[in-house]
Design a protein around this motif. Structure first.
Motif, PDB file in Angstrom:
ATOM      1  N   MET A 165       0.823  -1.211   0.000  1.00 57.69           N
ATOM      2  CA  MET A 165       0.000   0.000   0.000  1.00 57.69           C
ATOM      3  C   MET A 165       0.859   1.264   0.000  1.00 57.69           C
TER       4      MET A 165
ATOM      5  N   PHE B 177       2.231   5.957  -2.251  1.00 59.02           N
ATOM      6  CA  PHE B 177       2.308   7.130  -1.376  1.00 59.02           C
ATOM      7  C   PHE B 177       3.746   7.590  -1.180  1.00 59.02           C
TER       8      PHE B 177
ATOM      9  N   PRO C 227      -2.846  13.637  -5.488  1.00 60.54           N
ATOM     10  CA  PRO C 227      -3.215  12.214  -5.562  1.00 60.54           C
ATOM     11  C   PRO C 227      -4.607  12.066  -6.172  1.00 60.54           C
ATOM     12  N   GLU C 228      -4.715  11.134  -7.055  1.00 54.87           N
ATOM     13  CA  GLU C 228      -6.015  10.867  -7.672  1.00 54.87           C
ATOM     14  C   GLU C 228      -6.707   9.749  -6.915  1.00 54.87           C
ATOM     15  N   PHE C 229      -8.019   9.831  -6.861  1.00 55.48           N
ATOM     16  CA  PHE C 229      -8.803   8.819  -6.163  1.00 55.48           C
ATOM     17  C   PHE C 229      -8.579   7.440  -6.787  1.00 55.48           C
TER      18      PHE C 229
ATOM     19  N   MET D  64      -5.899   6.283  -8.153  1.00 58.25           N
ATOM     20  CA  MET D  64      -4.606   5.744  -7.727  1.00 58.25           C
ATOM     21  C   MET D  64      -4.718   5.139  -6.323  1.00 58.25           C
ATOM     22  N   VAL D  65      -5.408   5.846  -5.448  1.00 56.56           N
ATOM     23  CA  VAL D  65      -5.558   5.350  -4.081  1.00 56.56           C
ATOM     24  C   VAL D  65      -6.379   4.063  -4.069  1.00 56.56           C
ATOM     25  N   MET D  66      -7.464   4.012  -4.819  1.00 58.40           N
ATOM     26  CA  MET D  66      -8.299   2.808  -4.853  1.00 58.40           C
ATOM     27  C   MET D  66      -7.569   1.633  -5.506  1.00 58.40           C
TER      28      MET D  66
ATOM     29  N   SER E 166      -4.345   1.166  -5.555  1.00 55.87           N
ATOM     30  CA  SER E 166      -3.349   0.738  -4.581  1.00 55.87           C
ATOM     31  C   SER E 166      -3.988  -0.083  -3.470  1.00 55.87           C
ATOM     32  N   LEU E 167      -5.153   0.335  -3.017  1.00 60.17           N
ATOM     33  CA  LEU E 167      -5.863  -0.400  -1.973  1.00 60.17           C
ATOM     34  C   LEU E 167      -6.253  -1.796  -2.454  1.00 60.17           C
TER      35      LEU E 167
END
Length: 141
Positions: A22, A26, A59-61, A63-65, A67-68
């Protein structure tokens, strides 16, 4: 059940795998952020072309999703492996035998102390109990 130390070790491994996977995006994002901070504080070539606020990464949403989701899949597979190990057939049989032995000992103790007694109201069951007792003591009727 798995021992406390084993459970803690498996939880630590699972947590480490999740956060290692994760943290990648970041770490990359914050390295760009620190670089942009350094450029905006001390100035550098190329900063005249872009306003300072646009140099900072956003950060784009997605990218975070992503990665999650990519972190959850290996963690879930690892959790299934650990659960399979913890709930192996041999471990379950040992636990079941321990529980049965404990119950049998508690029942014997209660019967020995005359706390637990069975009384039959059905004459057929009373006769069957007599025959079972007679067979244990070696008596014949």
């Amino acid at each position: 059940a798995a021992k406390r130390g084993t459970a803690i070790l498996m939880a630590a491994i699972g947590t480490a795998v999740f956060w290692l996977l994760m943290a990648g995006p970041f770490v990359a994002l914050y390295s760009e952020y620190l670089h942009a901070s350094y450029q905006s504080i001390f100035g550098s070539e190329g900063s005249a072309e872009l306003p300072p606020i646009e140099q900072f990464p956003k950060p784009e949403f997605a990218m975070v999703m992503t990665s999650l989701l990519l972190s959850l899949l290996p963690t879930a597979v690892l959790a299934m492996i650990f659960l399979s190990i913890a709930q192996s057939n041999a471990r379950t049989e040992r636990t079941l035998a321990t529980i049965r032995d404990g119950h049998d000992e508690a029942i014997r103790e209660l019967q020995r102390d005359r706390v637990l007694r069975l009384q039959w109201e059905d004459p057929l069951l009373t006769d069957a109990e007599f025959l079972v007792r007679a067979g244990r003591s070696g008596e014949t009727s």
